[in-house]
Design a protein around this motif. Structure first.
Motif, PDB file in Angstrom:
ATOM      1  N   VAL A 241       0.856  -1.190   0.000  1.00  0.00           N
ATOM      2  CA  VAL A 241       0.000   0.000   0.000  1.00  0.00           C
ATOM      3  C   VAL A 241       0.890   1.237   0.000  1.00  0.00           C
ATOM      4  N   PHE A 242       0.259   2.387   0.108  1.00  0.00           N
ATOM      5  CA  PHE A 242       0.995   3.634   0.314  1.00  0.00           C
ATOM      6  C   PHE A 242       0.789   4.088   1.749  1.00  0.00           C
ATOM      7  N   LYS A 243       1.897   4.345   2.427  1.00  0.00           N
ATOM      8  CA  LYS A 243       1.847   4.840   3.804  1.00  0.00           C
ATOM      9  C   LYS A 243       1.892   6.362   3.788  1.00  0.00           C
ATOM     10  N   ILE A 244       1.087   6.950   4.626  1.00  0.00           N
ATOM     11  CA  ILE A 244       1.024   8.412   4.697  1.00  0.00           C
ATOM     12  C   ILE A 244       2.131   8.926   5.603  1.00  0.00           C
ATOM     13  N   LYS A 245       2.909   9.866   5.104  1.00  0.00           N
ATOM     14  CA  LYS A 245       4.033  10.406   5.858  1.00  0.00           C
ATOM     15  C   LYS A 245       3.548  11.369   6.949  1.00  0.00           C
ATOM     16  N   GLU A 246       4.436  11.665   7.868  1.00  0.00           N
ATOM     17  CA  GLU A 246       4.159  12.707   8.849  1.00  0.00           C
ATOM     18  C   GLU A 246       3.999  14.055   8.125  1.00  0.00           C
ATOM     19  N   ASN A 247       3.181  14.926   8.691  1.00  0.00           N
ATOM     20  CA  ASN A 247       2.932  16.245   8.090  1.00  0.00           C
ATOM     21  C   ASN A 247       2.640  16.100   6.596  1.00  0.00           C
ATOM     22  N   PRO A 248       1.570  15.388   6.236  1.00  0.00           N
ATOM     23  CA  PRO A 248       1.404  14.925   4.862  1.00  0.00           C
ATOM     24  C   PRO A 248       0.891  15.955   3.862  1.00  0.00           C
ATOM     25  N   GLU A 249       0.303  17.052   4.323  1.00  0.00           N
ATOM     26  CA  GLU A 249      -0.356  17.963   3.388  1.00  0.00           C
ATOM     27  C   GLU A 249       0.658  18.770   2.577  1.00  0.00           C
ATOM     28  N   ILE A 250       0.431  18.821   1.268  1.00  0.00           N
ATOM     29  CA  ILE A 250       1.212  19.659   0.362  1.00  0.00           C
ATOM     30  C   ILE A 250       0.234  20.483  -0.456  1.00  0.00           C
ATOM     31  N   SER A 251       0.451  21.797  -0.528  1.00  0.00           N
ATOM     32  CA  SER A 251      -0.392  22.670  -1.336  1.00  0.00           C
ATOM     33  C   SER A 251       0.214  22.783  -2.726  1.00  0.00           C
ATOM     34  N   SER A 252      -0.580  22.442  -3.746  1.00  0.00           N
ATOM     35  CA  SER A 252      -0.083  22.459  -5.122  1.00  0.00           C
ATOM     36  C   SER A 252      -1.213  22.889  -6.052  1.00  0.00           C
ATOM     37  N   ALA A 253      -1.009  23.985  -6.775  1.00  0.00           N
ATOM     38  CA  ALA A 253      -1.982  24.489  -7.745  1.00  0.00           C
ATOM     39  C   ALA A 253      -3.355  24.710  -7.116  1.00  0.00           C
ATOM     40  N   GLY A 254      -3.356  25.184  -5.886  1.00  0.00           N
ATOM     41  CA  GLY A 254      -4.608  25.461  -5.206  1.00  0.00           C
ATOM     42  C   GLY A 254      -5.319  24.236  -4.666  1.00  0.00           C
ATOM     43  N   VAL A 255      -4.623  23.093  -4.637  1.00  0.00           N
ATOM     44  CA  VAL A 255      -5.211  21.832  -4.184  1.00  0.00           C
ATOM     45  C   VAL A 255      -4.333  21.264  -3.070  1.00  0.00           C
ATOM     46  N   VAL A 256      -4.946  20.624  -2.079  1.00  0.00           N
ATOM     47  CA  VAL A 256      -4.188  19.916  -1.050  1.00  0.00           C
ATOM     48  C   VAL A 256      -4.023  18.461  -1.474  1.00  0.00           C
ATOM     49  N   VAL A 257      -2.768  18.045  -1.589  1.00  0.00           N
ATOM     50  CA  VAL A 257      -2.449  16.648  -1.891  1.00  0.00           C
ATOM     51  C   VAL A 257      -1.669  16.076  -0.712  1.00  0.00           C
ATOM     52  N   LEU A 258      -1.614  14.740  -0.641  1.00  0.00           N
ATOM     53  CA  LEU A 258      -0.965  14.084   0.487  1.00  0.00           C
ATOM     54  C   LEU A 258       0.388  13.503   0.081  1.00  0.00           C
ATOM     55  N   ASN A 259       1.329  13.590   0.970  1.00  0.00           N
ATOM     56  CA  ASN A 259       2.682  13.071   0.787  1.00  0.00           C
ATOM     57  C   ASN A 259       2.722  11.623   1.274  1.00  0.00           C
ATOM     58  N   VAL A 260       2.986  10.673   0.376  1.00  0.00           N
ATOM     59  CA  VAL A 260       2.957   9.254   0.726  1.00  0.00           C
ATOM     60  C   VAL A 260       4.230   8.569   0.243  1.00  0.00           C
ATOM     61  N   GLU A 261       4.462   7.372   0.738  1.00  0.00           N
ATOM     62  CA  GLU A 261       5.590   6.560   0.280  1.00  0.00           C
ATOM     63  C   GLU A 261       5.144   5.117   0.106  1.00  0.00           C
ATOM     64  N   LYS A 262       5.888   4.374  -0.696  1.00  0.00           N
ATOM     65  CA  LYS A 262       5.548   2.981  -0.961  1.00  0.00           C
ATOM     66  C   LYS A 262       5.792   2.119   0.274  1.00  0.00           C
ATOM     67  N   TYR A 263       4.874   1.204   0.500  1.00  0.00           N
ATOM     68  CA  TYR A 263       5.059   0.156   1.493  1.00  0.00           C
ATOM     69  C   TYR A 263       4.962  -1.165   0.748  1.00  0.00           C
ATOM     70  N   GLY A 264       6.096  -1.820   0.527  1.00  0.00           N
ATOM     71  CA  GLY A 264       6.113  -3.086  -0.190  1.00  0.00           C
ATOM     72  C   GLY A 264       6.218  -2.896  -1.688  1.00  0.00           C
ATOM     73  N   GLY A 265       6.484  -4.003  -2.380  1.00  0.00           N
ATOM     74  CA  GLY A 265       6.589  -3.971  -3.834  1.00  0.00           C
ATOM     75  C   GLY A 265       5.214  -4.094  -4.462  1.00  0.00           C
ATOM     76  N   MET A 266       4.825  -3.074  -5.206  1.00  0.00           N
ATOM     77  CA  MET A 266       3.446  -3.029  -5.683  1.00  0.00           C
ATOM     78  C   MET A 266       3.344  -2.723  -7.170  1.00  0.00           C
ATOM     79  N   LEU A 267       2.211  -3.083  -7.751  1.00  0.00           N
ATOM     80  CA  LEU A 267       1.824  -2.580  -9.056  1.00  0.00           C
ATOM     81  C   LEU A 267       1.234  -1.191  -8.832  1.00  0.00           C
TER      82      LEU A 267
END
Length: 440
Positions: free
Chosen positions: A85-111
Motif C-alpha cells: 500500500v501507500f503509507k502516509i508520511k508525517e505532516n502529509p499535506e502539500i499545497s499544489s496548484a490550489g489543491v491539497v495533496v498528500l505526501n505518501v511513500e511505498k510500502y512493499g513492492g506493488m503494481l
C-alpha cells in the motif's frame, strides 16, 4: 457461498493490518479464546484456548490439548496481515496548484498504475493522549474514514502521449492523492472527526491509503472473486476458519487428544517489507510464545527442543496462477490454475521451504481432506520472492511447507482468485490441525 461471504466480510473490515488483527481477535473471542499479555504472567491450562498479540498487527492463537506431550510437537499455520500500500508520511499535506495533496511513500513492492483513478480512503491507527485524574498515558485508536476520501488522478493522454508505451512512475511527485480544494484542510482534522477525538490529542499515527473498491464475484459461472488485499488476507481468513473448526469445543473432531499436536495459528505483520520488525516473522514473537507455552507446561529445555523437532508449519501466502495473457511468464510444467486446489510452492534457493518430506506430509493431509493440490515453481529466468516460512526459521527451526491459493494480479490494489479454493484451504487446514500424519 458462505465461505466467500465470510472472506468478503473479513476483507471489508480489514482496511489496515491493525483492523485485520482486530477482526481476528473478535472472531477468536467469539469462539471462547482468552487474551494473554506479553507483559503479564500467563495462566494457561489443559483444554484452554488463548491468543496473544504484538503491536496490534500480529497475533498468535493456540489451544492446549489434554495431556500435551513434547513428542506430538506444535502444528502451526502462518500468514500475514499486511499488503502493499501507500503509507502516509508525517505532516502529509502539500499545497499544489490550489489543491491539497498528500505526501505518501511505498510500502512493499506493488503494481503502482492500478492505484490511479480509483476511489481511495485512509485507515490505520493513531496514538492519543489519555488524561485521567491528573495523570497522562497513551492509547491506540483504530481509524477508518469509511467514505471515498481521496483519489490519484491520471494525467490525460493528450499531455502524456507515451503513457501506454512504458514509463517509470515518479512516486514522490505523481503519487500524491488529492484531498481537498480547501488549502487549509488537514488530514488529521478529518481523522479526529471520524474517531471523535480532539485533534490536539493525536500524538502520532500509522495511516495508510486503501482501495475502496468492494469485493466482487464474477465470471460466466461466478467462479472468480476479486478484492483488495487477497494477498494475504485470503490465507489469514481461511486458515483461521480451519483452525477454529479443528479446535471447536476444545476437541479436534474425532482425534484422540493423547496424540494431538498443540495447534497454533499465527498472523504476522510486515511480510511485504521483509518481516524484520518486532512483530514480523523475523522477530522473536513466535519463539517467545512457543517457549513460554513450553515453560508453562513444565517442559524442560530439552523437551522443548524435542517438540520443535516434531512440529510442522504451513506457511500460507498466496501463489501466482498461470495468466492466460502471459503464459510464457510461468514455468513450462508447474502452472497452478485458479480453482485448481491448494498450491505447494518450491524453490531451489529455499525462498520457499517446501522439501520432499514436508510437502509429502501436506500432500497426505490434502488426500485425507479430499482436497486437490498443485505445484508452483518459478520460471527459471524470473527470480521469485520469499515469504514467511524461510524467514521464521531464523528463530524457530521447524519443518515447514509453503502453500497458498492461486491468484492473478498479485500486489495490485485489486486482485483476483477462485471461489472453490477458499473452501479447499479451510478443509485442508482443519485436517492438518487434527494431526495423525507424521514424518519419520
Amino acid at each position: 457461498m458462505s465461505t466467500v461471504e465470510n472472506l468478503f466480510s473479513f476483507i471489508k473490515k480489514s482496511p489496515s493490518p491493525f483492523h485485520a488483527v482486530a477482526e481476528i481477535l473478535d472472531i477468536l473471542k467469539a469462539n471462547d479464546f482468552t487474551e494473554l499479555s506479553e507483559g503479564k504472567a500467563w495462566d494457561i491450562h489443559e483444554g484452554g484456548k488463548y491468543f496473544v498479540k504484538r503491536n496490534s498487527s500480529s497475533v498468535i492463537a493456540f489451544v492446549i490439548p489434554q495431556n500435551p506431550s513434547p513428542e506430538n510437537g506444535f502444528y502451526l499455520t502462518a500468514s500475514h496481515s499486511d499488503s502493499p500500500v501507500f503509507k502516509i508520511k508525517e505532516n502529509p499535506e502539500i499545497s499544489s496548484a490550489g489543491v491539497v495533496v498528500l505526501n505518501v511513500e511505498k510500502y512493499g513492492g506493488m503494481l503502482i498504475q492500478p492505484w490511479f483513478d480509483r476511489p481511495l480512503s485512509v485507515a490505520g491507527r493513531v496514538i492519543v493522549r489519555k488524561n485521567e485524574k491528573g495523570s497522562s498515558s497513551l492509547r491506540q485508536v483504530l481509524v477508518n474514514i469509511d467514505r471515498d476520501l481521496v483519489m490519484i488522478p491520471n494525467l490525460a493522454i493528450h499531455m502524456n502521449r507515451e503513457a501506454n508505451e512504458g514509463r517509470k512512475i515518479d512516486v514522490q511527485n505523481e503519487i500524491r492523492p488529492v484531498l481537498s480544494l480547501g488549502e487549509n484542510k488537514k488530514l488529521l482534522s478529518l481523522v479526529a472527526e471520524e474517531a471523535r477525538l480532539s485533534e490536539s490529542d493525536i500524538i502520532s499515527h500509522d495511516l495508510f491509503l486503501y482501495n475502496r473498491s468492494q469485493p466482487s464475484l464474477w465470471g460466466a459461472e461466478n467462479e472468480f472473486i476479486s478484492a483488495p488485499k487477497l494477498d494475504d488476507l485470503e490465507c489469514a481468513c481461511s486458515t483461521l476458519q480451519g483452525f477454529i473448526a479443528a479446535v471447536k469445543n476444545n476437541s479436534p473432531c474425532d482425534t484422540d487428544f493423547s496424540e494431538q499436536p498443540l495447534p497454533v495459528y499465527c498472523v504476522f505483520d510486515n511480510e511485504e517489507v521483509g518481516s524484520s520488525s518486532r512483530q514480523g516473522a523475523d522477530s522473536t514473537f513466535l519463539s517467545d510464545t512457543l517457549s513460554r507455552i513450553a515453560e508453562k507446561l513444565d517442559w524442560s529445555p530439552e523437551e522443548y527442543k524435542i517438540a520443535l523437532s516434531q512440529s510442522l508449519m504451513l506457511s500460507a501466502d498466496n501463489a501466482h496462477a498461470i495468466h492466460p495473457n502471459y503464459v510464457s511468464s510461468a514455468d513450462p510444467v508447474n502452472r497452478p490454475k485458479i480453482n485448481g486446489g491448494i498450491v505447494i510452492k518450491f524453490n531451489a534457493a529455499q525462498k520457499y521451504t517446501s522439501d520432499a518430506l514436508s510437502s509429502a506430509v501436506f500432500k497426505e493431509v490434502c488426500k485425507k481432506a479430499g482436497v486437490p493440490f498443485q505445484i508452483y515453481t518459478n520460471n527459471s529466468n524470473v527470480p521469485g520472492g520469499s515469504t514467511l516460512g524461510n524467514i521464521s526459521q531464523n528463530h524457530v527451526s521447524i519443518p515447514c511447507v509453503d502453500i497458498g491459493l492461486a491468484q492473478w494480479a498479485m500486489h495490485s490494489p485489486y486482485e483476483s482468485a477462485g471461489v472453490k479454493d477458499i473452501d479447499f484451504m479451510i478443509r485442508a487446514v482443519e485436517e492438518f490441525y487434527r494431526g495423525g500424519i507424521k514424518a519419520d
